[in-house]
Write a protein that holds these residues in place. Structure first.
Motif, PDB file in Angstrom:
ATOM      1  N   PHE A  76      14.523 -16.172  72.892  1.00  0.00           N
ATOM      2  CA  PHE A  76      13.505 -15.299  72.309  1.00  0.00           C
ATOM      3  C   PHE A  76      13.722 -13.832  72.645  1.00  0.00           C
ATOM      4  CE2 PHE A  76      11.426 -19.205  71.361  1.00  0.00           C
ATOM      5  CZ  PHE A  76      10.647 -18.911  70.260  1.00  0.00           C
ATOM      6  N   SER A  77      14.766 -13.559  73.466  1.00  0.00           N
ATOM      7  CA  SER A  77      15.021 -12.158  73.803  1.00  0.00           C
ATOM      8  C   SER A  77      15.657 -11.423  72.628  1.00  0.00           C
ATOM      9  CB  SER A  77      15.930 -12.068  75.039  1.00  0.00           C
ATOM     10  OG  SER A  77      17.205 -12.578  74.703  1.00  0.00           O
ATOM     11  N   SER A  78      16.317 -12.165  71.742  1.00  0.00           N
ATOM     12  CA  SER A  78      16.898 -11.500  70.561  1.00  0.00           C
ATOM     13  C   SER A  78      15.976 -11.734  69.374  1.00  0.00           C
ATOM     14  CB  SER A  78      18.281 -12.081  70.283  1.00  0.00           C
ATOM     15  OG  SER A  78      18.457 -12.271  68.902  1.00  0.00           O
ATOM     16  N   PRO A  79      15.663 -10.671  68.616  1.00  0.00           N
ATOM     17  CA  PRO A  79      14.698 -10.832  67.519  1.00  0.00           C
ATOM     18  C   PRO A  79      15.157 -11.833  66.449  1.00  0.00           C
ATOM     19  CG  PRO A  79      15.604  -8.582  67.584  1.00  0.00           C
ATOM     20  CD  PRO A  79      16.126  -9.295  68.774  1.00  0.00           C
ATOM     21  N   THR A  80      16.433 -11.829  66.095  1.00  0.00           N
ATOM     22  CA  THR A  80      16.863 -12.736  65.020  1.00  0.00           C
ATOM     23  C   THR A  80      16.716 -14.195  65.431  1.00  0.00           C
ATOM     24  OG1 THR A  80      19.115 -12.379  65.772  1.00  0.00           O
ATOM     25  CG2 THR A  80      18.440 -11.223  63.764  1.00  0.00           C
ATOM     26  N   SER A  81      17.176 -14.507  66.638  1.00  0.00           N
ATOM     27  CA  SER A  81      17.065 -15.907  67.028  1.00  0.00           C
ATOM     28  C   SER A  81      15.610 -16.271  67.311  1.00  0.00           C
ATOM     29  CB  SER A  81      17.964 -16.238  68.214  1.00  0.00           C
ATOM     30  OG  SER A  81      17.891 -15.221  69.177  1.00  0.00           O
ATOM     31  N   ALA A  82      14.808 -15.282  67.714  1.00  0.00           N
ATOM     32  CA  ALA A  82      13.381 -15.554  67.895  1.00  0.00           C
ATOM     33  C   ALA A  82      12.756 -15.910  66.548  1.00  0.00           C
ATOM     34  CB  ALA A  82      12.683 -14.337  68.494  1.00  0.00           C
ATOM     35  N   ILE A  83      13.125 -15.170  65.509  1.00  0.00           N
ATOM     36  CA  ILE A  83      12.611 -15.473  64.165  1.00  0.00           C
ATOM     37  C   ILE A  83      13.053 -16.869  63.746  1.00  0.00           C
ATOM     38  CG2 ILE A  83      12.818 -14.855  61.714  1.00  0.00           C
ATOM     39  CD1 ILE A  83      12.967 -11.928  62.583  1.00  0.00           C
ATOM     40  N   GLY A  84      14.350 -17.148  63.951  1.00  0.00           N
ATOM     41  CA  GLY A  84      14.890 -18.453  63.576  1.00  0.00           C
ATOM     42  C   GLY A  84      14.146 -19.573  64.275  1.00  0.00           C
ATOM     43  N   ALA A  85      13.948 -19.419  65.589  1.00  0.00           N
ATOM     44  CA  ALA A  85      13.283 -20.466  66.353  1.00  0.00           C
ATOM     45  C   ALA A  85      11.839 -20.623  65.891  1.00  0.00           C
ATOM     46  CB  ALA A  85      13.328 -20.133  67.842  1.00  0.00           C
ATOM     47  N   THR A  86      11.176 -19.501  65.617  1.00  0.00           N
ATOM     48  CA  THR A  86       9.778 -19.557  65.177  1.00  0.00           C
ATOM     49  C   THR A  86       9.671 -20.288  63.833  1.00  0.00           C
ATOM     50  OG1 THR A  86       9.544 -17.395  66.203  1.00  0.00           O
ATOM     51  CG2 THR A  86       7.703 -18.183  64.874  1.00  0.00           C
ATOM     52  N   ILE A  87      10.550 -19.899  62.907  1.00  0.00           N
ATOM     53  CA  ILE A  87      10.527 -20.544  61.590  1.00  0.00           C
ATOM     54  C   ILE A  87      10.734 -22.042  61.736  1.00  0.00           C
ATOM     55  CG2 ILE A  87      11.770 -20.798  59.412  1.00  0.00           C
ATOM     56  CD1 ILE A  87      12.331 -17.811  59.483  1.00  0.00           C
ATOM     57  N   THR A  88      11.741 -22.403  62.518  1.00  0.00           N
ATOM     58  CA  THR A  88      12.055 -23.820  62.681  1.00  0.00           C
ATOM     59  C   THR A  88      10.869 -24.570  63.269  1.00  0.00           C
ATOM     60  OG1 THR A  88      14.306 -23.121  63.113  1.00  0.00           O
ATOM     61  CG2 THR A  88      13.783 -25.414  63.576  1.00  0.00           C
TER      62      THR A  88
END
Lengths: 297, 521
Positions: free
Chosen positions: A30-42
Motif C-alpha cells: 500500500f506504500s505505492s499508489p498504483t499497487s494500492a489502487i490495484g489491491a483496493t479494486i481487487t
C-alpha cells in the motif's frame, strides 16, 4: 536436539513470523499508489462477489417487464436491459460467478502446475521431458483457440469452462515453477538436505517451495486476471456459460445488438471486466515489486 | 525470476482491458452518429447496382435451397412458374395463365413464349416437365418430394403448355407450384446449380464463395420492362450488427431479417427507409409428445398456463407482429384465422396444480434447446423466467443453427424452440409439422382426429368446408396440441432511400428484386 522439538520450534516461529511478514507485505504493497489502487479494486470486487447475493436489489434473471430499457435511475442504478433485467444486479451477481469460475479454475491450475513443475524440475530426465513436451504442444496453441477446441469436445457448461481454464493454464504455471526449481535445486541447502537423506517430498515442499512461492504468487495473480478475461471472452463468443447467466462477457454480447439504444447495458459489464482485470494486474505488479525488494534485503 | 515475456504479456492484458472499454464506448458513439445520404443521379432505364447484405449462401441447387439468402439469389437467376403476391394471391411469371378443372385435379398452364435461358436456348414446356419430375423424384430426394407426391403425371401438352394431373384434388396446387424450390431449370442440366443457367431477370457475373455473388441485368428477359437495375451484388456477412453498420456507412443498400433491436436503431436514421412486413412466421416451443415427460399432455398445458404471452410480445418482439394462439394458423390468413376458442389466461397456480397431477408435485427440470438466431435466445430467457414461477426449471442451451439443425438433433430433443418461415397458405404447416409421421414432426405428435381434419382442409374444393376444418383444428390444437406458439413476428428490414419499388415479402428471400429501381431525385 530431537526432531520433535525442532518441528515445534519451527511451527511456533512460522506462525508469528508469517503474520509479521504478511503485515509487512501489506504495508509495502500500500506504500505505492498504483499497487494500492490495484489491491483496493481487487478486494472490492471480491467483497462484491461475496456480498452480491445479499445486496443486489433484484434477481439476476428477474424480468421486470414494465421497466424494460430504462436508463440509469435511482431505482435501477445501471438501468435495465432489453428484457427488463436490472443491470446493476446482474453486474453484482455476475462478479460472484466470474470470480469463482476464474478463481477456482486458476487454483486448480496452480496446484496441478506447481506439483508437476516441482517434480519435473527436480527429477529431470525422461519424466521432465515427457511432461514438458506435452505442455509445449498445448502452449503452441493460442489460449482462446485451445479453449474453443476443448469446449467443442466437452460441451458447454460452467464445469467445462472450469476444465478449460485448468487445461489452458496448468502448463504455463508448470513452466514457471519448473524454471525456478531448476535455478534452486543445485544450490547448497538443497544438496545438504539431500545428503542428510531427507525424502523427496520434504525437499520439494520445505526446501524448494519457499523459493518458488514469491514467483508463484505473482504468477497466480496474473493467471487469475487472464482467467477472468478468458471466462468473459468465452461468454462473449457464446460458447461458455449459457444464457441467462449474468456472465459479463455474455452480457456484452447480448447488449451489442442494441448498443446504440441502451448503451448502459453494454458499458457497465464491459467496464466491470476492464476494471477488475486492470486491478488484478496492478496488484500483481505491486506484489512483484514488494517480493523482489524483500528478496534483495 | 520474471522473464520479459511475462512482463510484456501482463502489460498487454492491461492494454486489452482498456481497449475493450474503449471499443464499447466507440460502438455506441458510432452507432448514434448521423449519416448524410448521397444524392442520386438522374434516373434512366436500367441504372444502379443494388448491394444486398446477407448471410453467406451454401446451397446452389434450387432443389435444395432453404435459407432466405439462397432463395433470393436463386429467385434472381431463375424463374418460378407463378409467384405469390404479398396479399397471398397468385401472380403469373413463366406461366402467363392457367385453367383448373372442376374436380381440382387437372391444372393446365400456358407458358410465356419469349423466355430464353442465359445460355441462349429457348424455354419450353419440356423444361418445366423435367424440372418438376426432378423435384418429385425420390432418388433426387429434394425436400419437395412429399409436397409433389400427389402429382400423378406432368405432361407437355404443347410447346408452351404444361398439364399437371393430380391424384387427389388440391386447392392449393398453384401455391405449391410456387414452392421455394420450384425454380425452372433447363431440361437435362447435368449438375443443377453449378452453371447458374436460368431464365431469370439477372445473369451471374461472378461468385466468390463466402465473399459475394454478383449478377447483372438479363437484357433478354421475357418481360422487357424488367429488371430495372443494372445489377445486384449480394455481399455476405456473418454478423447482423456488421450488416446494419454497413448500411449506415453506405457500403450496402439493403438488409433484411433484422432483429427488432437492430431495426429500432435504424428508425429515424437519415437516408434509410425501414421496412416491416406482416408474416405468418413464428417460433414454435414444442414438447415431444411420444415419450416422457411430454407424453402427458398436462405438462404442455402447464407450460402454456405458466406463459405470459403479452409480456413476451412486448419484450421479445417489441410489438412487431401478433400474439400467437398455439397453432400455426395466424392472423395473416384472414379467411381461416379464428379466435373462437379462447386461450387460457396465465395462471401459475393452475400450472402448478396440473404439474402435480402429471406426477411432478415438486416441479420439473427440463433442457430447453434453441438456435442462436433472431429472437429465439431472448424468448428462451423470458420463458425460463416465467416458467420458474411455476417450478418449471429449464436450462437453456443456445446453439448455432448448424448445430441445432445438424444431424436432425432438433427432431430428437424433448423441449426446443424452432423458427418456422411464412407460407402463403396454412396447409403446409399441418402436413409437415403436425400430422402423424410428417417429415418435420418435431413434437412427434400423432392424432387421428387432426389427421382427418387436415386431410379435409387440404383436399376439399369447397371453401366453407375448409374454413370449418381449419376452425376445428385451431380449437383442437389449443386444447390438446403439443406446441406453444407465443407470437407471429413481422419481418424487418431496411433499404437505402436511393432505391424505390422494393416490396419485402413475408418470406424475405422471395422479394422481387427485378422491380427495384433507382429513386428519382
Amino acid at each position: 536436539m530431537t526432531t520433535g522439538q525442532r518441528s515445534t520450534d519451527l511451527s511456533l516461529g512460522t506462525a508469528t513470523s508469517w503474520w509479521r511478514r504478511l503485515l509487512l507485505f501489506a504495508r509495502r504493497l500500500f506504500s505505492s499508489p498504483t499497487s494500492a489502487i490495484g489491491a483496493t479494486i481487487t478486494l472490492l470486487f471480491i467483497l462484491v462477489a461475496i456480498l452480491g447475493p445479499f445486496i443486489a436489489p433484484y434477481g439476476a434473471n428477474e424480468i421486470i417487464a414494465s421497466d424494460a430499457r430504462q436508463p440509469p435511475s435511482s431505482t435501477h442504478w445501471f438501468g435495465t436491459d432489453n428484457l427488463g433485467r436490472d443491470v446493476f444486479s446482474r453486474v453484482l451477481l455476475g462478479a460472484g460467478e466470474i470470480l469463482l469460475l476464474a478463481g477456482l479454475g486458476t487454483l486448480l491450475a496452480v496446484i496441478a502446475g506447481t506439483l508437476l513443475g516441482l517434480l519435473a524440475g527436480y527429477r529431470g530426465g525422461i519424466f521432465d521431458e515427457v511432461i514438458m513436451r506435452v505442455f509445449d504442444s498445448l502452449l503452441a496453441l493460442p489460449a482462446l483457440l485451445l479453449a474453443l477446441l476443448l469446449l467443442g469436445t466437452v460441451g458447454r457448461s460452467q464445469n467445462s469452462v472450469l476444465i478449460v481454464i485448468f487445461v489452458v493454464y496448468t502448463p504455463i504455471v508448470a513452466r514457471v515453477v519448473r524454471s525456478v526449481v531448476l535455478a534452486v535445486k543445485s544450490q547448497g541447502f538443497v544438496e545438504a538436505a539431500r545428503l542428510i537423506g531427507e525424502s523427496q517430498a520434504y525437499i520439494l515442499l520445505r526446501e524448494i517451495m519457499p523459493s518458488v512461492l514469491p514467483t508463484l504468487s505473482v504468477e497466480s495473480a496474473l493467471r487469475f486476471s487472464y482467467a477472468i478475461f478468458l471466462v468473459a471472452s468465452l461468454g462473449f463468443l457464446g460458447v461458455g456459460v449459457q444464457p441467462p447467466s449474468p456472465n459479463w462477457g455474455l452480457m456484452v454480447k447480448e447488449a451489442r445488438t442494441y448498443a446504440s439504444q441502451i448503451p448502459w447495458a453494454i458499458i457497465f459489464p464491459a467496464a466491470a471486466i476492464s476494471i477488475v482485470v486492470i486491478g488484478i494486474n496492478l496488484l500483481a505488479d505491486g506484489m512483484k515489486r514488494v517480493l523482489q525488494a524483500t528478496g534483495n534485503e | 525470476m520474471f522473464s520479459n515475456l511475462e512482463n510484456a504479456a501482463k502489460k498487454r492484458s492491461v492494454h486489452v482491458a482498456v481497449l475493450l472499454l474503449a471499443i464499447a464506448l466507440l460502438i455506441q458513439a458510432c452507432a448514434s452518429s448521423p449519416e448524410t445520404a448521397p444524392t442520386p443521379a438522374e434516373v434512366t432505364e436500367r441504372q444502379g447496382v443494388l448491394r444486398v447484405a446477407m448471410q453467406p449462401i451454401v446451397q446452389l441447387d434450387p432443389a435444395f435451397i432453404s435459407s432466405d439468402p439462397e432463395v433470393i439469389v436463386a429467385n434472381s437467376i431463375y424463374d418460378y412458374l407463378v409467384d405469390v403476391t404479398p396479399q397471398n394471391t397468385i401472380a403469373p411469371r413463366l406461366a402467363r395463365e392457367w385453367t383448373v378443372s372442376e374436380d381440382g385435379k387437372t391444372y393446365v398452364l400456358t407458358l410465356v413464349e419469349n423466355a430464353t435461358f442465359h445460355d441462349g436456348t429457348l424455354f419450353t414446356a419440356d423444361d418445366v416437365v423435367w424440372t418438376f419430375n426432378r423435384l418429385r423424384d425420390p432418388d433426387v430426394d429434394s425436400p419437395t418430394k412429399n409436397l409433389y407426391s400427389n402429382i400423378e403425371n406432368i405432361e407437355a401438352t404443347g410447346k408452351f403448355e404444361v398439364t399437371f394431373t393430380l391424384i387427389e384434388s388440391n386447392p392449393f396446387f398453384l401455391f405449391d407450384l410456387s414452392d421455394n424450390h420450384a425454380l425452372v431449370l433447363k431440361a437435362d442440366t447435368p449438375v443443377p446449380g453449378s452453371d447458374f443457367n436460368g431464365t431469370g431477370p439477372f445473369k451471374i457475373a461472378s461468385y466468390s464463395p463466402e465473399d459475394r455473388l454478383v449478377v447483372k441485368a438479363n437484357e433478354d428477359y421475357f418481360d422487357p420492362e424488367r429488371p430495372k437495375l443494372e445489377g445486384v451484388e449480394f455481399i455476405f456477412f456473418n454478423d447482423q450488427v456488421a450488416q446494419v453498420e454497413a448500411l449506415r456507412g453506405g457500403q450496402v443498400d439493403l438488409v433484411m431479417l433484422l432483429s427488432a433491436d437492430l431495426f429500432n436503431t435504424l428508425i429515424g436514421e437519415q437516408g434509410i427507409i425501414p421496412l416491416e412486413a406482416a408474416t405468418n412466421s413464428f417460433d414454435v416451443v414444442r414438447l415431444r409428445a411420444d415419450r416422457p415427460p411430454g407424453d402427458d399432455p398436462r405438462l404442455m398445458q402447464a407450460l402454456r398456463l405458466a406463459t405470459d404471452r403479452q409480456a413476451i410480445f412486448d419484450l421479445v418482439l417489441q410489438g412487431y407482429g401478433a400474439i400467437g394462439r398455439d397453432n400455426p394458423i395466424g392472423p395473416m390468413y384472414s379467411q381461416y384465422y379464428s379466435e373462437d376458442t379462447s386461450l387460457p389466461e396465465r395462471n401459475v397456480a393452475a400450472a402448478r396444480a396440473l404439474l402435480a397431477e402429471a406426477g411432478f408435485p415438486d416441479g420439473i427440470n427440463l433442457e430447453l434447446h434453441t438456435p442462436d438466431t433472431a429472437n429465439r435466445p431472448n424468448l428462451a430467457v423470458v420463458l425460463k423466467d416465467q416458467w420458474a414461477e411455476a417450478d418449471i426449471n429449464v436450462e437453456v442451451f443456445v446453439e448455432p443453427e448448424s448445430v441445432y439443425y445438424g444431424n436432425n438433433g432438433w427432431l430428437v430433443v424433448d423441449l426446443g424452440i424452432t423458427g418456422w418461415g411464412s407460407r402463403p397458405y396454412p396447409q403446409f404447416y399441418l402436413d409437415t409439422m403436425l400430422t402423424c409421421g410428417a417429415i418435420w414432426n418435431e413434437s412427434h405428435f400423432c392424432d387421428s382426429e387432426l389427421d382427418r381434419l387436415a386431410k379435409i382442409a387440404g383436399t376439399t374444393m369447397n371453401e366453407e368446408e375448409r374454413v370449418e376444418a381449419y376452425n376445428q383444428i385451431q380449437t383442437m390444437l389449443i386444447e390438446r396440441g403439443p406446441i406453444l406458439v407465443p407470437y407471429f413476428f413481422s419481418q424487418l428490414g431496411a433499404i437505402s432511400e436511393k432505391f424505390t419499388d422494393f416490396q419485402m415479402k413475408p418470406f424475405p428471400g422471395r422479394s422481387d428484386l427485378s422491380q427495384v429501381r433507382l429513386a428519382a431525385q
